[in-house]
Design a protein around this motif. Structure first.
Motif, PDB file in Angstrom:
ATOM      1  N   VAL A 190       0.864  -1.180   0.000  1.00  0.00           N
ATOM      2  CA  VAL A 190       0.000   0.000   0.000  1.00  0.00           C
ATOM      3  C   VAL A 190       0.897   1.225   0.000  1.00  0.00           C
ATOM      4  O   VAL A 190       1.786   1.359   0.852  1.00  0.00           O
ATOM      5  CB  VAL A 190      -0.935   0.016   1.235  1.00  0.00           C
ATOM      6  CG1 VAL A 190      -1.685   1.346   1.322  1.00  0.00           C
ATOM      7  CG2 VAL A 190      -1.914  -1.141   1.189  1.00  0.00           C
ATOM      8  N   ASP A 191       0.715   2.087  -0.988  1.00  0.00           N
ATOM      9  CA  ASP A 191       1.567   3.272  -1.154  1.00  0.00           C
ATOM     10  C   ASP A 191       3.045   2.882  -1.223  1.00  0.00           C
ATOM     11  O   ASP A 191       3.930   3.574  -0.688  1.00  0.00           O
ATOM     12  CB  ASP A 191       1.345   4.263  -0.008  1.00  0.00           C
ATOM     13  CG  ASP A 191      -0.069   4.815   0.022  1.00  0.00           C
ATOM     14  OD1 ASP A 191      -0.683   4.917  -1.066  1.00  0.00           O
ATOM     15  OD2 ASP A 191      -0.569   5.116   1.117  1.00  0.00           O
ATOM     16  N   ASN A 225      -4.374  -4.636  -9.125  1.00  0.00           N
ATOM     17  CA  ASN A 225      -4.785  -3.533  -8.260  1.00  0.00           C
ATOM     18  C   ASN A 225      -6.121  -3.878  -7.605  1.00  0.00           C
ATOM     19  O   ASN A 225      -7.074  -4.246  -8.292  1.00  0.00           O
ATOM     20  CB  ASN A 225      -4.920  -2.245  -9.070  1.00  0.00           C
ATOM     21  CG  ASN A 225      -3.605  -1.810  -9.686  1.00  0.00           C
ATOM     22  OD1 ASN A 225      -2.642  -1.538  -8.990  1.00  0.00           O
ATOM     23  ND2 ASN A 225      -3.557  -1.772 -11.020  1.00  0.00           N
ATOM     24  N   VAL A 226      -6.168  -3.767  -6.285  1.00  0.00           N
ATOM     25  CA  VAL A 226      -7.390  -4.043  -5.530  1.00  0.00           C
ATOM     26  C   VAL A 226      -7.579  -2.945  -4.477  1.00  0.00           C
ATOM     27  O   VAL A 226      -6.678  -2.139  -4.244  1.00  0.00           O
ATOM     28  CB  VAL A 226      -7.337  -5.425  -4.830  1.00  0.00           C
ATOM     29  CG1 VAL A 226      -7.329  -6.547  -5.850  1.00  0.00           C
ATOM     30  CG2 VAL A 226      -6.135  -5.527  -3.910  1.00  0.00           C
ATOM     31  N   ARG A 227      -8.743  -2.969  -3.866  1.00  0.00           N
ATOM     32  CA  ARG A 227      -9.028  -1.991  -2.807  1.00  0.00           C
ATOM     33  C   ARG A 227      -9.605  -2.715  -1.610  1.00  0.00           C
ATOM     34  O   ARG A 227     -10.533  -3.512  -1.739  1.00  0.00           O
ATOM     35  CB  ARG A 227     -10.025  -0.940  -3.297  1.00  0.00           C
ATOM     36  CG  ARG A 227     -10.297   0.191  -2.306  1.00  0.00           C
ATOM     37  CD  ARG A 227     -11.241   1.218  -2.933  1.00  0.00           C
ATOM     38  NE  ARG A 227     -11.437   2.368  -2.075  1.00  0.00           N
ATOM     39  CZ  ARG A 227     -12.341   2.429  -1.107  1.00  0.00           C
ATOM     40  NH1 ARG A 227     -13.133   1.393  -0.889  1.00  0.00           N
ATOM     41  NH2 ARG A 227     -12.457   3.512  -0.369  1.00  0.00           N
ATOM     42  N   ASP A 245     -14.240  -0.850   2.858  1.00  0.00           N
ATOM     43  CA  ASP A 245     -14.342   0.230   3.845  1.00  0.00           C
ATOM     44  C   ASP A 245     -14.609  -0.303   5.250  1.00  0.00           C
ATOM     45  O   ASP A 245     -14.344   0.387   6.236  1.00  0.00           O
ATOM     46  CB  ASP A 245     -15.458   1.203   3.448  1.00  0.00           C
ATOM     47  CG  ASP A 245     -15.111   1.979   2.182  1.00  0.00           C
ATOM     48  OD1 ASP A 245     -13.904   2.141   1.892  1.00  0.00           O
ATOM     49  OD2 ASP A 245     -16.043   2.404   1.480  1.00  0.00           O
ATOM     50  N   TYR A 288     -13.229  -3.150   6.372  1.00  0.00           N
ATOM     51  CA  TYR A 288     -12.194  -4.149   6.642  1.00  0.00           C
ATOM     52  C   TYR A 288     -11.758  -4.050   8.102  1.00  0.00           C
ATOM     53  O   TYR A 288     -11.733  -2.972   8.693  1.00  0.00           O
ATOM     54  CB  TYR A 288     -10.992  -3.919   5.729  1.00  0.00           C
ATOM     55  CG  TYR A 288     -10.039  -5.083   5.673  1.00  0.00           C
ATOM     56  CD1 TYR A 288     -10.418  -6.272   5.079  1.00  0.00           C
ATOM     57  CD2 TYR A 288      -8.758  -4.991   6.209  1.00  0.00           C
ATOM     58  CE1 TYR A 288      -9.553  -7.354   5.019  1.00  0.00           C
ATOM     59  CE2 TYR A 288      -7.881  -6.060   6.150  1.00  0.00           C
ATOM     60  CZ  TYR A 288      -8.282  -7.245   5.554  1.00  0.00           C
ATOM     61  OH  TYR A 288      -7.428  -8.310   5.515  1.00  0.00           O
ATOM     62  N   ARG A 297      -8.087  -0.389   5.962  1.00  0.00           N
ATOM     63  CA  ARG A 297      -9.481  -0.149   5.600  1.00  0.00           C
ATOM     64  C   ARG A 297      -9.596   0.935   4.527  1.00  0.00           C
ATOM     65  O   ARG A 297      -9.119   2.056   4.683  1.00  0.00           O
ATOM     66  CB  ARG A 297     -10.250   0.259   6.848  1.00  0.00           C
ATOM     67  CG  ARG A 297     -11.750   0.307   6.695  1.00  0.00           C
ATOM     68  CD  ARG A 297     -12.396   0.624   8.028  1.00  0.00           C
ATOM     69  NE  ARG A 297     -12.098  -0.407   9.018  1.00  0.00           N
ATOM     70  CZ  ARG A 297     -11.976  -0.184  10.311  1.00  0.00           C
ATOM     71  NH1 ARG A 297     -12.113   1.039  10.789  1.00  0.00           N
ATOM     72  NH2 ARG A 297     -11.718  -1.184  11.132  1.00  0.00           N
ATOM     73  N   GLY A 298     -10.232   0.564   3.381  1.00  0.00           N
ATOM     74  CA  GLY A 298     -10.468   1.528   2.313  1.00  0.00           C
ATOM     75  C   GLY A 298      -9.249   1.895   1.500  1.00  0.00           C
ATOM     76  O   GLY A 298      -9.327   2.784   0.639  1.00  0.00           O
ATOM     77  N   LYS A 299      -8.112   1.215   1.712  1.00  0.00           N
ATOM     78  CA  LYS A 299      -6.866   1.574   1.019  1.00  0.00           C
ATOM     79  C   LYS A 299      -6.732   0.825  -0.308  1.00  0.00           C
ATOM     80  O   LYS A 299      -7.147  -0.335  -0.448  1.00  0.00           O
ATOM     81  CB  LYS A 299      -5.659   1.240   1.900  1.00  0.00           C
ATOM     82  CG  LYS A 299      -5.562   2.028   3.193  1.00  0.00           C
ATOM     83  CD  LYS A 299      -5.198   3.477   2.915  1.00  0.00           C
ATOM     84  CE  LYS A 299      -4.988   4.257   4.220  1.00  0.00           C
ATOM     85  NZ  LYS A 299      -3.815   3.806   4.964  1.00  0.00           N
ATOM     86  N   ASP A 300      -6.142   1.499  -1.307  1.00  0.00           N
ATOM     87  CA  ASP A 300      -5.789   0.856  -2.570  1.00  0.00           C
ATOM     88  C   ASP A 300      -4.493   0.075  -2.380  1.00  0.00           C
ATOM     89  O   ASP A 300      -3.565   0.537  -1.704  1.00  0.00           O
ATOM     90  CB  ASP A 300      -5.604   1.894  -3.675  1.00  0.00           C
ATOM     91  CG  ASP A 300      -6.917   2.574  -4.045  1.00  0.00           C
ATOM     92  OD1 ASP A 300      -7.941   1.875  -4.083  1.00  0.00           O
ATOM     93  OD2 ASP A 300      -6.909   3.800  -4.274  1.00  0.00           O
ATOM     94  N   ALA A 301      -4.419  -1.115  -2.959  1.00  0.00           N
ATOM     95  CA  ALA A 301      -3.242  -1.966  -2.793  1.00  0.00           C
ATOM     96  C   ALA A 301      -2.838  -2.570  -4.127  1.00  0.00           C
ATOM     97  O   ALA A 301      -3.654  -2.730  -5.040  1.00  0.00           O
ATOM     98  CB  ALA A 301      -3.521  -3.072  -1.773  1.00  0.00           C
TER      99      ALA A 301
END
Length: 477
Positions: free
Chosen positions: A176-177, A218-220, A223, A225, A231-235
């Motif tokens: 993530v990021d 790419n997944v998300r 919200d 989680y 929670r709610g993060k793009d990965a």
């Protein structure tokens, strides 16, 4: 010994406990006798040095800790017993020495986390969603086919891309990021595509890959989680597909079910399957409706929950997760190593769920006490008679095999049944698409407790389910 109490912050009580000079001196002497064998002094055999010699050699406070512990262990339970009508301790206290003067004894303070009082603005006359589940022919066919699935054989696939239903062996690493996160990396991981074991989008992105293929997906994270930091993060997951395996299933015939299910025909087997599924659907609807009732009432409840109760609930959730792993032949320590999680990180995943669970329990207890629900002796006897008949024993024989915990469970179940019968009758329950004004009454037949499926950072637990058991909620009559 004397003590005073005062109300503290965040549902705590402060106990100020004063011990006389003689009580303190006696505790010191008792501590010397108990622990003197741990200390050595030149010129004396170990454990034989007089108390003044040890105090001079190691310092005057050498026995203080043991003396404090002995006073605490002796008097603290007595204080809690004396104050049982005023407060209920829900965790270990924070201890401190407030005053200690030569010739004047000592003063200890104990900050005790206590069961908080709950204010509920409304628990009757609310509009609450009711859950109902129907069993379709497709559900019956799907469940009936599981007996064939249990006899399936594995066959490796090399001439096509993977599809739903296949088992794929993966190496994956999530970030993530640009930063990897705990529980997001694994090697030689077997995943059944279409099982929903991973977060939404993950399995769909794997479908269509071929053996040896590597790609980024790419997944998300949802919200809702359970892990706050994801929670709610793009990965982004880097995936390598190592192997594809498909299942070869035997045909479901009369001969097959006769040999594997003990019934004569497929039609008989499906009839029994439908009966079981309908029973489970009714139980699921009842449990989710009860949870819905508690969730709605809890919105109208106000309290301050001490951290000790949250931690205690997390302890239970971790233990339950550990038990489910055991059914897979796994240990929690091994699971944490595999998921690259510390115990602290693992426990943090449960925190957001622990607080509402505790609040639900407090709400249950408050309403039971307010309405005065109790289990009458005649009701307990009737339940015992019912259970005795189910195991083909006389009431007398069955009672001999029971312990107090079982009797308490029966009483608790009766009280919880009364509670949900009352809440169902005094609130407006509606199903999806049904006019809210239409009142639905559903009979409560088992105790309820808020339940959730716990998930690790990426993968859901696929532990085998234990036999269905009634949920237990502790109550105070």
């Amino acid at each position: 010994m004397k003590y005073t109490q005062s109300v503290g912050e965040k549902s705590t009580v402060k106990l100020t406990i004063t011990f006389t000079e003689q009580e303190w001196r006696d505790a010191i002497n008792a501590s010397y006798i108990k622990v003197r064998g741990k200390y050595s002094v030149p010129g004396f055999r170990k454990g034989k040095a007089p108390k003044p010699v040890l105090e001079n050699y190691y310092g005057k406070g050498v026995f203080y800790e043991e003396a404090f512990n002995s006073l605490y262990n002796k008097y603290y339970p007595e204080i809690l017993s004396n104050e049982k009508d005023n407060f209920t301790a829900v965790g270990e206290p924070e201890l401190d020495v407030e005053e200690m003067k030569e010739g004047e004894g000592v003063v200890l303070s104990a900050i005790v986390p206590v069961k908080p009082e709950v204010t509920i603005d409304a628990y009757k006359g609310l509009k609450i969603k009711k859950f109902e589940y129907n069993v379709t022919d497709a559900d019956v066919d799907r469940e009936a086919n599981k007996i064939a699935e249990s006899q399936a054989t594995d066959s490796e696939v090399t001439d096509r891309a993977c599809k739903n239903g296949d088992t794929v062996n993966l190496d994956f690493s999530g970030s993530v990021d640009g930063e990897k996160f705990p529980g997001g990396t694994a090697e030689d991981y077997d995943l059944v595509l279409g099982s929903g074991a991973f977060i939404p989008g993950f399995e769909d992105a794997v479908v269509g890959m071929k053996k040896g293929e590597n790609k980024d997906i790419n997944v998300r994270f949802p919200d809702d989680y359970q892990s706050d930091n994801l929670r709610g993060k793009d990965a982004v997951f880097n995936i390598t597909l190592n192997k594809i395996t498909e299942k070869i299933y035997p045909e479901l015939t009369d001969e097959f079910v006769k040999g594997h299910a003990g019934v004569e025909t497929v039609a008989d087997y499906k009839a029994k399957t439908r009966e079981r599924l309908e029973k489970n659907a009714a139980m699921r609807g009842r449990d989710e409706t009860e949870n819905s009732i508690l969730t709605e009432i809890s919105k109208h409840a106000t309290t301050v929950i001490p951290d000790a109760m949250i931690e205690s609930e997390i302890d239970k959730m971790v233990q339950d997760f550990s038990y489910r792993l055991m059914y897979q032949g796994l240990k929690l320590d091994d699971y944490l190593k595999y998921m690259q999680l510390t115990m602290e990180q693992f426990r943090s995943q449960f925190r957001s769920q622990a607080e509402p669970r505790v609040l639900n329990q407090l709400v249950i207890d408050k309403i039971i006490r307010t309405e005065g629900f109790k289990a009458e002796k005649s009701e307990i006897d009737a339940k015992i008679e019912e259970q005795a008949k189910s195991v083909e024993k006389t009431v007398e024989e069955y009672k001999k095999s029971m312990n107090q915990r079982q009797l308490d469970y029966i009483a608790n179940d009766i009280v919880i049944t009364k509670l949900f019968d009352f809440l169902t009758a005094n609130n407006e329950l509606y199903t999806e698409g049904e006019p809210a004004a239409k009142k639905t009454v559903a009979k409560k037949t088992a105790a309820a407790k808020a339940t959730t499926d716990e998930k690790p950072a990426v993968k859901k637990t696929t532990a085998a389910k234990k036999p269905a058991a009634k949920k237990e909620v502790k109550t105070e009559n």
